[in-house]
Design a protein around this motif. Structure first.
Motif, short mmCIF file in Angstrom:
data_model
loop_
_atom_site.label_atom_id
_atom_site.label_comp_id
_atom_site.label_asym_id
_atom_site.label_seq_id
_atom_site.Cartn_x
_atom_site.Cartn_y
_atom_site.Cartn_z
N MET A 43 0.84 -1.18 0.00
CA MET A 43 0.00 0.00 0.00
C MET A 43 0.87 1.23 0.00
SD MET A 43 -3.24 0.78 2.47
CE MET A 43 -4.42 2.03 1.94
N GLN A 44 0.47 2.25 -0.73
CA GLN A 44 1.26 3.48 -0.85
C GLN A 44 1.25 4.25 0.47
OE1 GLN A 44 3.09 4.50 -3.56
NE2 GLN A 44 2.55 2.51 -4.43
N THR A 45 2.40 4.80 0.83
CA THR A 45 2.52 5.54 2.07
C THR A 45 2.57 7.05 1.87
OG1 THR A 45 4.93 5.30 2.00
CG2 THR A 45 3.69 3.65 3.27
N HIS A 46 2.92 7.50 0.66
CA HIS A 46 3.11 8.93 0.42
C HIS A 46 1.81 9.69 0.65
CE1 HIS A 46 5.06 12.49 -1.05
NE2 HIS A 46 4.16 12.64 -2.00
N GLN A 47 1.92 10.82 1.33
CA GLN A 47 0.79 11.70 1.62
C GLN A 47 -0.33 10.98 2.37
OE1 GLN A 47 -0.21 13.53 -2.20
NE2 GLN A 47 1.04 15.32 -1.67
N VAL A 52 5.20 9.77 5.53
CA VAL A 52 3.95 9.65 6.28
C VAL A 52 3.93 10.69 7.40
CG1 VAL A 52 2.52 8.11 7.67
CG2 VAL A 52 3.88 7.18 5.78
N HIS A 53 2.78 11.33 7.60
CA HIS A 53 2.61 12.20 8.77
C HIS A 53 2.23 11.31 9.94
CE1 HIS A 53 -0.18 14.74 11.36
NE2 HIS A 53 1.04 15.16 11.61
N ARG A 61 -7.99 0.56 2.21
CA ARG A 61 -8.08 1.81 2.98
C ARG A 61 -7.00 1.92 4.06
NH1 ARG A 61 -13.73 1.00 2.01
NH2 ARG A 61 -14.69 2.87 1.09
N GLY A 62 -6.51 0.81 4.57
CA GLY A 62 -5.53 0.93 5.63
C GLY A 62 -4.99 -0.39 6.14
N ASP A 94 0.52 -6.29 0.09
CA ASP A 94 -0.94 -6.20 0.13
C ASP A 94 -1.66 -7.51 0.44
OD1 ASP A 94 -0.52 -3.59 -0.60
OD2 ASP A 94 -1.09 -3.84 -2.69
N TYR A 95 -0.96 -8.64 0.37
CA TYR A 95 -1.63 -9.92 0.59
C TYR A 95 -1.40 -10.48 1.98
CZ TYR A 95 -4.29 -13.78 -1.44
OH TYR A 95 -5.28 -14.69 -1.74
N LEU A 96 -0.68 -9.74 2.81
CA LEU A 96 -0.50 -10.16 4.20
C LEU A 96 -1.68 -9.65 5.01
CD1 LEU A 96 3.29 -9.64 5.03
CD2 LEU A 96 2.02 -11.79 5.03
N ASN A 97 -2.44 -10.57 5.57
CA ASN A 97 -3.62 -10.19 6.34
C ASN A 97 -3.97 -11.32 7.31
OD1 ASN A 97 -5.76 -8.62 7.17
ND2 ASN A 97 -7.09 -9.16 5.47
N GLY A 98 -4.37 -10.95 8.53
CA GLY A 98 -4.78 -11.94 9.51
C GLY A 98 -3.65 -12.81 10.02
N GLU A 99 -2.42 -12.33 9.90
CA GLU A 99 -1.24 -13.15 10.19
C GLU A 99 -0.46 -12.58 11.37
OE1 GLU A 99 0.71 -16.01 10.49
OE2 GLU A 99 -0.05 -16.20 8.44
N THR A 100 0.09 -13.49 12.19
CA THR A 100 1.05 -13.11 13.24
C THR A 100 2.42 -13.60 12.82
OG1 THR A 100 -0.60 -13.21 15.01
CG2 THR A 100 1.72 -13.35 15.65
#
Length: 253
Positions: free
Chosen positions: A1-5, A30-31, A138-139, A235-241
């Motif tokens: 995911m893009q971090t700029h702005q 990132v702010h 979104r995040g 982007d495909y890392l999700n629900g993982e520890t």
């Protein structure tokens, strides 16, 4: 995911894992709104792009105020949360002074688990209101567990309980927030060179490092920050520890 702005919230951002992560995100444009207690903020390094806000993560109103601040600028939507705030006192269930202090147990759970959940929940509400990117994202929210969630040692009943719950939270949180395009992952660090270890001797620190298979040294906060950025980017890392521990498996004591 893009971090700029974009904007991010990092809890425990005044020192250790949080400070390293806040600085790494700021370096990506990132702010960063760093949440920590006022005394810690007074000692925090000043980093361009990082704004420190005195916040008790167990206080919902303070968290809501901080989230509102982090999401105030539509040109820099709130996209990322990294929960690093936590404490790790040690006490046995039955010790020389009797039963484990129950108020201490509650405090550890309140800060490490309920505090992380409060920030996750309130921030996800704000993130869900932002415009998604071209892939519907979104995040990203990253929580911090510990290898104590799996290998809790003598005296770590409260700490291991709180961190084990963070691991258990990861998948249902990812499933709950999937419809909003928000990913949730957890990092479970091993022994990291943080302020918690600042008071121990070099000899004791060397002994800790000797028990780690490879690399045979303590982890660095910047390595945690790099992993957090990698999770954001992937982007495909999700629900993982993800364990970050040099293949360490903790002994009973």
């Amino acid at each position: 995911m893009q971090t700029h702005q974009t904007s991010a919230i990092v809890t425990g951002g005044a020192s250790g894992l949080g400070a390293a992560t806040a600085a790494a995100l700021a370096a990506q444009g990132v702010h960063v709104v760093s949440l920590d207690l006022a005394p810690a903020i007074e000692q925090a390094p000043q980093v361009d792009g990082v704004t420190h806000v005195a916040t008790d993560v167990t206080d919902e109103e303070q968290v809501r105020s901080a989230v509102a601040r982090a999401s105030a600028d539509p040109a820099q939507p709130l996209r990322f949360v990294v929960n690093c705030a936590g404490i790790g006192p040690s006490a046995r269930i039955l010790g020389k002074k009797g039963v484990h202090d129950l108020s201490l147990y509650r405090k550890v759970i309140e800060i490490n688990l309920v505090g992380s959940f409060t920030v996750l929940a309130v921030a996800s509400e704000a993130i869900a209101q932002t415009e998604p990117d071209a892939d519907g994202q979104r995040g990203v929210i990253i929580n911090t567990a510990s290898i104590a969630a799996y290998d809790g040692q003598v005296g770590q009943a409260a700490y291991a309980s709180s961190k084990g719950a963070i691991v258990g939270l990861t998948l249902p949180a990812a499933r709950d927030l999937a419809q909003y395009g928000i990913r949730v992952c957890t990092i479970a660090p091993g022994i990291v060179e943080t302020p918690m270890l600042a008071t121990v001797s070099d000899e004791f620190r060397a002994g800790l490092a000797a028990g780690i298979p490879f690399p045979q040294r303590l982890a660095r906060p910047d390595e945690y920050a790099k992993l957090a950025l990698a999770i954001i980017d992937h982007d495909y890392l999700n629900g993982e520890t993800i364990r970050m521990d040099g293949a360490l498996r903790m002994a009973p004591r």
